[in-house]
Design a protein around this motif. Structure first.
Motif, PDB file in Angstrom:
ATOM      1  N   MET A  20       1.035  -1.313   0.130  1.00  0.00           N
ATOM      2  CA  MET A  20      -0.171  -0.163   0.137  1.00  0.00           C
ATOM      3  C   MET A  20       0.666   1.245   0.175  1.00  0.00           C
ATOM      4  SD  MET A  20      -3.222   0.734   0.145  1.00  0.00           S
ATOM      5  CE  MET A  20      -3.988  -0.837   0.884  1.00  0.00           C
ATOM      6  N   ASN A  21       0.609   2.198  -0.788  1.00  0.00           N
ATOM      7  CA  ASN A  21       1.403   3.189  -1.149  1.00  0.00           C
ATOM      8  C   ASN A  21       1.132   4.408   0.121  1.00  0.00           C
ATOM      9  OD1 ASN A  21       3.004   5.212  -1.877  1.00  0.00           O
ATOM     10  ND2 ASN A  21       1.394   6.277  -3.392  1.00  0.00           N
ATOM     11  N   THR A  22       2.109   4.781   0.825  1.00  0.00           N
ATOM     12  CA  THR A  22       1.899   5.725   1.921  1.00  0.00           C
ATOM     13  C   THR A  22       2.804   7.116   1.809  1.00  0.00           C
ATOM     14  OG1 THR A  22       3.707   4.797   2.979  1.00  0.00           O
ATOM     15  CG2 THR A  22       1.822   3.727   3.575  1.00  0.00           C
ATOM     16  N   THR A  23       3.163   7.238   0.713  1.00  0.00           N
ATOM     17  CA  THR A  23       3.988   8.477   0.452  1.00  0.00           C
ATOM     18  C   THR A  23       3.029   9.452  -0.554  1.00  0.00           C
ATOM     19  OG1 THR A  23       4.816   7.608  -1.615  1.00  0.00           O
ATOM     20  CG2 THR A  23       5.913   7.494   0.588  1.00  0.00           C
ATOM     21  N   TRP A  24       1.630   9.685  -0.020  1.00  0.00           N
ATOM     22  CA  TRP A  24       0.788  10.637  -0.972  1.00  0.00           C
ATOM     23  C   TRP A  24       1.163  12.012  -0.637  1.00  0.00           C
ATOM     24  CZ3 TRP A  24      -2.774  13.731   1.882  1.00  0.00           C
ATOM     25  CH2 TRP A  24      -3.188  13.138   3.395  1.00  0.00           C
ATOM     26  N   TYR A  25       1.978  12.519   0.136  1.00  0.00           N
ATOM     27  CA  TYR A  25       2.290  13.960   0.129  1.00  0.00           C
ATOM     28  C   TYR A  25       3.085  14.108  -1.071  1.00  0.00           C
ATOM     29  CZ  TYR A  25       0.329  13.794   4.774  1.00  0.00           C
ATOM     30  OH  TYR A  25      -0.601  13.782   5.916  1.00  0.00           O
ATOM     31  N   ARG A  26       2.817  15.003  -1.941  1.00  0.00           N
ATOM     32  CA  ARG A  26       3.756  15.250  -2.740  1.00  0.00           C
ATOM     33  C   ARG A  26       4.972  16.164  -2.482  1.00  0.00           C
ATOM     34  NH1 ARG A  26      -0.095  15.779  -8.343  1.00  0.00           N
ATOM     35  NH2 ARG A  26      -1.259  13.869  -7.899  1.00  0.00           N
ATOM     36  N   SER A  27       4.506  17.070  -1.678  1.00  0.00           N
ATOM     37  CA  SER A  27       5.878  17.832  -0.922  1.00  0.00           C
ATOM     38  C   SER A  27       5.367  18.598   0.328  1.00  0.00           C
ATOM     39  CB  SER A  27       6.155  19.060  -1.863  1.00  0.00           C
ATOM     40  OG  SER A  27       5.034  20.095  -1.963  1.00  0.00           O
ATOM     41  N   VAL A  28       6.149  18.815   1.123  1.00  0.00           N
ATOM     42  CA  VAL A  28       5.891  19.442   2.297  1.00  0.00           C
ATOM     43  C   VAL A  28       6.359  20.776   2.324  1.00  0.00           C
ATOM     44  CG1 VAL A  28       6.332  19.676   4.907  1.00  0.00           C
ATOM     45  CG2 VAL A  28       6.199  17.360   3.702  1.00  0.00           C
ATOM     46  N   THR A  29       5.529  22.039   2.695  1.00  0.00           N
ATOM     47  CA  THR A  29       5.971  23.173   2.546  1.00  0.00           C
ATOM     48  C   THR A  29       5.496  23.779   3.907  1.00  0.00           C
ATOM     49  OG1 THR A  29       4.897  23.465   0.325  1.00  0.00           O
ATOM     50  CG2 THR A  29       5.360  25.285   1.548  1.00  0.00           C
ATOM     51  N   VAL A  30       6.968  24.336   4.493  1.00  0.00           N
ATOM     52  CA  VAL A  30       6.682  24.764   5.928  1.00  0.00           C
ATOM     53  C   VAL A  30       6.645  26.229   5.918  1.00  0.00           C
ATOM     54  CG1 VAL A  30       8.788  24.391   6.345  1.00  0.00           C
ATOM     55  CG2 VAL A  30       7.368  24.973   8.265  1.00  0.00           C
ATOM     56  N   GLY A  31       5.714  26.922   6.472  1.00  0.00           N
ATOM     57  CA  GLY A  31       5.928  28.488   6.833  1.00  0.00           C
ATOM     58  C   GLY A  31       6.511  28.886   8.041  1.00  0.00           C
ATOM     59  N   VAL A  32       7.544  29.762   7.911  1.00  0.00           N
ATOM     60  CA  VAL A  32       8.324  30.321   9.126  1.00  0.00           C
ATOM     61  C   VAL A  32       8.388  31.793   9.232  1.00  0.00           C
ATOM     62  CG1 VAL A  32       9.844  28.305   9.095  1.00  0.00           C
ATOM     63  CG2 VAL A  32      10.620  30.161   7.755  1.00  0.00           C
ATOM     64  N   ASP A  33       8.601  32.156  10.467  1.00  0.00           N
ATOM     65  CA  ASP A  33       8.925  33.856  10.717  1.00  0.00           C
ATOM     66  C   ASP A  33       9.858  34.067  11.673  1.00  0.00           C
ATOM     67  OD1 ASP A  33       7.764  32.812  13.053  1.00  0.00           O
ATOM     68  OD2 ASP A  33       6.050  34.280  13.049  1.00  0.00           O
ATOM     69  N   THR A  43       8.115  14.815   8.942  1.00  0.00           N
ATOM     70  CA  THR A  43       6.893  14.252   7.838  1.00  0.00           C
ATOM     71  C   THR A  43       7.598  14.382   6.327  1.00  0.00           C
ATOM     72  OG1 THR A  43       5.130  15.838   9.183  1.00  0.00           O
ATOM     73  CG2 THR A  43       4.762  15.090   6.811  1.00  0.00           C
ATOM     74  N   ALA A  44       8.358  15.159   5.929  1.00  0.00           N
ATOM     75  CA  ALA A  44       8.849  14.948   4.682  1.00  0.00           C
ATOM     76  C   ALA A  44       9.695  13.650   4.805  1.00  0.00           C
ATOM     77  CB  ALA A  44       9.921  15.885   4.439  1.00  0.00           C
ATOM     78  N   ASP A  45      10.431  13.292   5.748  1.00  0.00           N
ATOM     79  CA  ASP A  45      11.245  12.023   5.799  1.00  0.00           C
ATOM     80  C   ASP A  45      10.259  10.883   5.781  1.00  0.00           C
ATOM     81  OD1 ASP A  45      13.903  13.352   6.058  1.00  0.00           O
ATOM     82  OD2 ASP A  45      13.748  13.474   8.024  1.00  0.00           O
ATOM     83  N   ALA A  46       9.356  10.951   6.666  1.00  0.00           N
ATOM     84  CA  ALA A  46       8.488   9.866   6.898  1.00  0.00           C
ATOM     85  C   ALA A  46       7.713   9.401   5.402  1.00  0.00           C
ATOM     86  CB  ALA A  46       7.416  10.134   7.923  1.00  0.00           C
ATOM     87  N   HIS A  47       7.562  10.644   4.650  1.00  0.00           N
ATOM     88  CA  HIS A  47       6.496  10.295   3.179  1.00  0.00           C
ATOM     89  C   HIS A  47       7.656  10.360   2.160  1.00  0.00           C
ATOM     90  CE1 HIS A  47       2.716  10.180   4.852  1.00  0.00           C
ATOM     91  NE2 HIS A  47       3.050  10.966   5.979  1.00  0.00           N
ATOM     92  N   ASP A  48       8.979  10.428   2.496  1.00  0.00           N
ATOM     93  CA  ASP A  48       9.828  10.641   1.484  1.00  0.00           C
ATOM     94  C   ASP A  48       9.763  11.471   0.364  1.00  0.00           C
ATOM     95  OD1 ASP A  48      12.216   9.697   0.036  1.00  0.00           O
ATOM     96  OD2 ASP A  48      11.200   8.173  -1.148  1.00  0.00           O
ATOM     97  N   GLY A  93      21.881  22.016   7.136  1.00  0.00           N
ATOM     98  CA  GLY A  93      22.530  21.035   6.385  1.00  0.00           C
ATOM     99  C   GLY A  93      21.586  19.751   6.116  1.00  0.00           C
ATOM    100  N   ARG A  94      20.482  19.615   6.949  1.00  0.00           N
ATOM    101  CA  ARG A  94      19.781  18.290   6.381  1.00  0.00           C
ATOM    102  C   ARG A  94      18.866  18.360   5.172  1.00  0.00           C
ATOM    103  NH1 ARG A  94      15.371  17.494  10.981  1.00  0.00           N
ATOM    104  NH2 ARG A  94      14.801  15.849   9.601  1.00  0.00           N
ATOM    105  N   ARG A  95      18.763  17.194   4.672  1.00  0.00           N
ATOM    106  CA  ARG A  95      17.934  17.013   3.492  1.00  0.00           C
ATOM    107  C   ARG A  95      16.702  15.905   3.842  1.00  0.00           C
ATOM    108  NH1 ARG A  95      20.644  17.426  -1.609  1.00  0.00           N
ATOM    109  NH2 ARG A  95      19.452  15.494  -2.212  1.00  0.00           N
ATOM    110  N   PRO A  96      15.670  16.659   4.451  1.00  0.00           N
ATOM    111  CA  PRO A  96      14.374  15.852   4.520  1.00  0.00           C
ATOM    112  C   PRO A  96      13.859  15.463   3.165  1.00  0.00           C
ATOM    113  CG  PRO A  96      14.309  18.113   5.691  1.00  0.00           C
ATOM    114  CD  PRO A  96      15.596  18.171   4.855  1.00  0.00           C
ATOM    115  N   GLY A  97      13.484  14.027   3.323  1.00  0.00           N
ATOM    116  CA  GLY A  97      13.085  13.429   2.421  1.00  0.00           C
ATOM    117  C   GLY A  97      14.180  12.884   1.369  1.00  0.00           C
ATOM    118  N   ASN A  98      15.070  13.269   1.647  1.00  0.00           N
ATOM    119  CA  ASN A  98      16.393  12.847   1.027  1.00  0.00           C
ATOM    120  C   ASN A  98      16.586  13.956  -0.373  1.00  0.00           C
ATOM    121  OD1 ASN A  98      18.740  11.642   0.511  1.00  0.00           O
ATOM    122  ND2 ASN A  98      17.759  10.178  -0.810  1.00  0.00           N
ATOM    123  N   ARG A  99      15.963  15.015  -0.077  1.00  0.00           N
ATOM    124  CA  ARG A  99      15.997  16.143  -1.475  1.00  0.00           C
ATOM    125  C   ARG A  99      16.401  17.382  -0.861  1.00  0.00           C
ATOM    126  NH1 ARG A  99      11.824  12.423  -1.898  1.00  0.00           N
ATOM    127  NH2 ARG A  99      11.307  11.707  -4.063  1.00  0.00           N
TER     128      ARG A  99
END
Length: 329
Positions: free
Chosen positions: A1-14, A29-34, A77-83
């Motif tokens: 069963m495919n569990t990576t239905w998030y196409r991208s994670v966009t986080v707003g910061v201030d 979340t990006a890591d969990a959903h690759d 320097g992290r690469r969440p979701g390996n990207r």
């Protein structure tokens, strides 16, 4: 069963610590959903140009870019979701910009701002505005949320099948590697509870509800055999039942429908109350009654991907908003 239905994670910061907690949650979340992580900061613009407005806009834009730099320092320097992480500064209020982005997003996630009781009652917050107006799902991350994977996911089951809700809850349980607790409260308010207590058939009715929820959970568990799923049917208020025993290490998934923010507060919506009070992240999945056919047929939907709303194109991004984006009516 495919569990990576998030196409991208966009986080707003201030730049605030609260928004950086949301950033941490987004990265996990990006890591969990690759999937890809995009960091967004917004800046206000005046409704009409005037003397000195260009300088004000430039200062606001500079602050937005400063917030992005703080966020990148946090990732170190992290690469969440390996990207590679993407960054972008957008003009407008956080609530408006992110509500617009939700039209093409799988999920909008916002950090919960600390507000007094008076402010919460009259003004609301960026998180409540987005939860009320977005077309997709919204997750709200409080400042004290756990930094690791959730110890459990608690889902608030509604009266109908709500395939988007069930899919999201089971998908998150798979992606996060944690058990799922499905909860359906048999009462909703003191008047209903009192009526049930006077009704001699209340016990049998509650038994029917418990059986129905357990049956749905069993069908969905068959589609996700790796998830440990339990069901509970506590009596009384749904909000109190969902909040009972919650810790910062949990994740709550509930259904919701888009509405005017004031309407949601006046009606004391379950999702609205949870967004204000839960010590852990709350994921609100906007469901669409027109597609709620699984409960009638007794089957789960064929796809593990939450279907788009009628007439809407398939969501594309997961969006997380800044905590201190201001209050909006």
């Amino acid at each position: 069963m495919n569990t990576t239905w998030y196409r991208s994670v966009t986080v707003g910061v201030d730049g605030s610590e609260e928004s950086l907690v949301a950033l941490d949650w987004a990265a996990r979340t990006a890591d969990a959903h690759d999937t890809r992580l995009t960091v967004v900061s917004t800046y206000a613009t005046p409704p009409e140009p005037g003397p000195g407005t260009s300088r004000l806009v430039e200062d606001a834009r500079t602050q937005a870019h400063d917030a992005l730099r703080v966020a990148m320092d946090r990732l170190d320097g992290r690469r969440p979701g390996n990207r590679t992480v993407q960054t972008v500064a957008l003009p407008g209020t956080a609530a408006h910009v992110l509500a617009q982005l939700s039209r093409s997003s799988d999920l909008v996630v916002v950090a919960r701002r600390r507000l007094g009781a008076f402010d919460r009652a009259l003004l609301g917050s960026t998180s409540s505005v987005l939860a009320a107006h977005t077309t997709g799902a919204v997750a709200v991350v409080p400042e004290g949320a756990s930094g690791g994977a959730p110890a459990r996911i608690r889902m608030g089951a509604g009266r109908s099948e709500e395939p988007e809700l069930w899919t999201t809850a089971f998908t998150e349980a798979v992606a996060r590697g944690c058990p799922l607790e499905v909860l359906h409260a048999t009462g909703s308010d003191p008047i209903t509870d009192a009526a049930l207590r006077r009704d001699p058939s209340a016990d049998s009715w509650q038994g029917v509800v418990a059986t129905a929820v357990a049956g749905r959970a069993a069908r969905w568990s068959a589609r996700y055999p790796g998830v440990t799923c339990t069901t509970t049917n506590p009596p009384g208020d749904a909000v109190a039942a969902l909040l009972d025993g919650l810790t910062p290490d949990d994740l709550v998934v509930v259904g919701g429908n888009s509405h005017w923010t004031l309407t949601g507060r006046l009606l004391r919506s379950v999702s609205g109350a949870l967004l204000r009070s839960a010590p852990c992240p709350v994921l609100v999945v906007h469901t669409h009654a027109a597609r709620q056919t699984a409960s009638d047929t007794g089957t789960a939907p064929e796809s593990a991907t939450p279907p788009p709303s009628p007439g809407a194109r398939r969501p594309a991004n997961l969006t997380i908003a800044p905590l201190h984006a201001g209050n909006w009516p």
